[in-house]
Design a protein around this motif. Structure first.
Motif, PDB file in Angstrom:
ATOM      1  N   VAL A  83       0.981  -0.978  -0.132  1.00 42.33           N
ATOM      2  CA  VAL A  83      -0.222  -0.182   0.172  1.00 42.33           C
ATOM      3  C   VAL A  83       0.884   0.948  -0.354  1.00 42.33           C
ATOM      4  O   VAL A  83       2.362   1.372   0.302  1.00 42.33           O
ATOM      5  CB  VAL A  83      -0.868  -0.205   1.217  1.00 42.33           C
ATOM      6  CG1 VAL A  83      -2.038  -0.847   1.145  1.00 42.33           C
ATOM      7  CG2 VAL A  83       0.026  -0.162   2.295  1.00 42.33           C
ATOM      8  N   ALA A  84       0.282   2.234  -1.206  1.00 38.52           N
ATOM      9  CA  ALA A  84       0.867   3.351  -0.436  1.00 38.52           C
ATOM     10  C   ALA A  84       1.034   4.206   0.362  1.00 38.52           C
ATOM     11  O   ALA A  84       2.141   4.545   1.136  1.00 38.52           O
ATOM     12  CB  ALA A  84       0.363   4.261  -1.422  1.00 38.52           C
ATOM     13  N   ALA A  85       0.466   4.002   1.383  1.00 41.31           N
ATOM     14  CA  ALA A  85       0.700   4.762   2.527  1.00 41.31           C
ATOM     15  C   ALA A  85      -0.210   3.670   4.060  1.00 41.31           C
ATOM     16  O   ALA A  85      -0.676   3.310   3.711  1.00 41.31           O
ATOM     17  CB  ALA A  85       0.017   5.840   2.713  1.00 41.31           C
ATOM     18  N   ARG A  86       0.627   4.447   4.815  1.00 41.81           N
ATOM     19  CA  ARG A  86      -0.309   3.427   6.559  1.00 41.81           C
ATOM     20  C   ARG A  86      -1.258   4.263   7.032  1.00 41.81           C
ATOM     21  O   ARG A  86      -1.786   5.512   6.883  1.00 41.81           O
ATOM     22  CB  ARG A  86       1.292   4.441   7.326  1.00 41.81           C
ATOM     23  CG  ARG A  86       0.736   3.017   8.536  1.00 41.81           C
ATOM     24  CD  ARG A  86       1.729   4.130   9.637  1.00 41.81           C
ATOM     25  NE  ARG A  86       2.647   3.650   9.996  1.00 41.81           N
ATOM     26  CZ  ARG A  86       3.301   2.282  10.498  1.00 41.81           C
ATOM     27  NH1 ARG A  86       2.323   0.959  10.407  1.00 41.81           N
ATOM     28  NH2 ARG A  86       5.024   1.986  10.301  1.00 41.81           N
ATOM     29  N   ARG A  87      -2.709   3.583   7.004  1.00 39.35           N
ATOM     30  CA  ARG A  87      -3.876   3.817   7.285  1.00 39.35           C
ATOM     31  C   ARG A  87      -3.930   3.780   8.583  1.00 39.35           C
ATOM     32  O   ARG A  87      -4.993   4.669   9.129  1.00 39.35           O
ATOM     33  CB  ARG A  87      -4.619   2.682   6.620  1.00 39.35           C
ATOM     34  CG  ARG A  87      -5.147   3.288   4.992  1.00 39.35           C
ATOM     35  CD  ARG A  87      -5.382   2.430   4.325  1.00 39.35           C
ATOM     36  NE  ARG A  87      -4.775   0.865   4.646  1.00 39.35           N
ATOM     37  CZ  ARG A  87      -5.434   0.372   3.245  1.00 39.35           C
ATOM     38  NH1 ARG A  87      -6.162   0.060   2.623  1.00 39.35           N
ATOM     39  NH2 ARG A  87      -4.308  -1.147   3.116  1.00 39.35           N
ATOM     40  N   PHE A  88      -3.251   4.276   9.694  1.00 39.90           N
ATOM     41  CA  PHE A  88      -3.860   3.635  10.627  1.00 39.90           C
ATOM     42  C   PHE A  88      -2.782   4.076  11.879  1.00 39.90           C
ATOM     43  O   PHE A  88      -1.534   3.080  11.385  1.00 39.90           O
ATOM     44  CB  PHE A  88      -3.797   2.061  11.404  1.00 39.90           C
ATOM     45  CG  PHE A  88      -4.844   1.458  11.048  1.00 39.90           C
ATOM     46  CD1 PHE A  88      -6.086   1.558  11.864  1.00 39.90           C
ATOM     47  CD2 PHE A  88      -5.673   1.258   9.714  1.00 39.90           C
ATOM     48  CE1 PHE A  88      -7.730   1.009  11.491  1.00 39.90           C
ATOM     49  CE2 PHE A  88      -6.876   0.510   9.045  1.00 39.90           C
ATOM     50  CZ  PHE A  88      -7.985   0.321   9.878  1.00 39.90           C
ATOM     51  N   SER A  89      -2.440   4.981  12.748  1.00 36.95           N
ATOM     52  CA  SER A  89      -1.365   5.402  12.945  1.00 36.95           C
ATOM     53  C   SER A  89      -1.200   4.746  14.299  1.00 36.95           C
ATOM     54  O   SER A  89       0.236   5.291  14.185  1.00 36.95           O
ATOM     55  CB  SER A  89      -1.860   7.302  13.601  1.00 36.95           C
ATOM     56  OG  SER A  89      -2.844   7.192  14.254  1.00 36.95           O
TER      57      SER A  89
END
Ligand SMILES: Cc1cc2nc3c(=O)[nH]c(=O)nc-3n(C[C@H](O)[C@H](O)[C@H](O)COP(=O)(O)O)c2cc1C
Length: 141
Positions: A83-89
């Motif tokens: 995935v391009a970016a993390r969705r959960f911090s």
């Protein structure tokens, strides 16, 4: 960044579920933070659904431990890949308790396993993101 979503069937007797999930959360909070893995765990009373994201090796390593865990069975990975970016911090527990609404969303995502861009999978991800949304900071005094 790599992301993985699995669904499983809980083997926790209902009287012990809360205590066992507390212990899962304690272990996971420490281990996932050390591994740079974030995501969310949903418990519906009958099923678990979990999203894990981080470096591919770290995600797969934690997933291998989870798959061996005797507290659940029928562990099915319904989505995985870059995935391009993390969705959960952060790592979070989304819900504990019986919810036929949440259970229905999980069942539909499982039924659609393998369908590219499945609607039910996106619905499950949305539920996880919605419920795991970090609390807003308190208002200024
Ligand atoms: C539904 C479920 C979700 C879990 N999620 C995590 C997790 O996100 N991170 C984690 O370290 N352990 C998680 N665990 C616990 C692992 O299965 C395992 O007990 C723990 O990581 C210790 O690993 P080990 O037995 O390989 O030493 C989970 C267990 C269950 C039943």
């Amino acid at each position: 960044m790599y992301s993985l979503v699995y669904v499983s069937r809980s083997l926790l007797p209902s009287g012990q579920a809360a205590a066992e999930i507390d212990s899962i959360v304690n272990v996971s909070t420490a281990r996932n933070a050390a591994a740079g893995v974030t995501g969310a765990l949903l418990y519906t009373g009958t099923r678990f659904a979990q999203l894990l994201e981080g470096e591919e090796a770290a995600v797969l390593d934690i997933m291998a431990s989870i798959a061996r865990d005797a507290r659940h069975c029928d562990v099915v990975t319904i989505d995985q890949g870059p995935v391009a970016a993390r969705r959960f911090s952060r790592w979070s527990l989304v819900y504990v308790g019986h919810s036929t609404f949440a259970a229905g969303i999980v069942e539909r995502a499982l039924a659609e396993n393998g369908e590219p861009d499945g609607y039910a999978l996106r619905n499950l991800m949305r539920l996880l993101q919605e419920l795991a949304r970090p609390l807003a900071p308190p208002p200024e005094e």
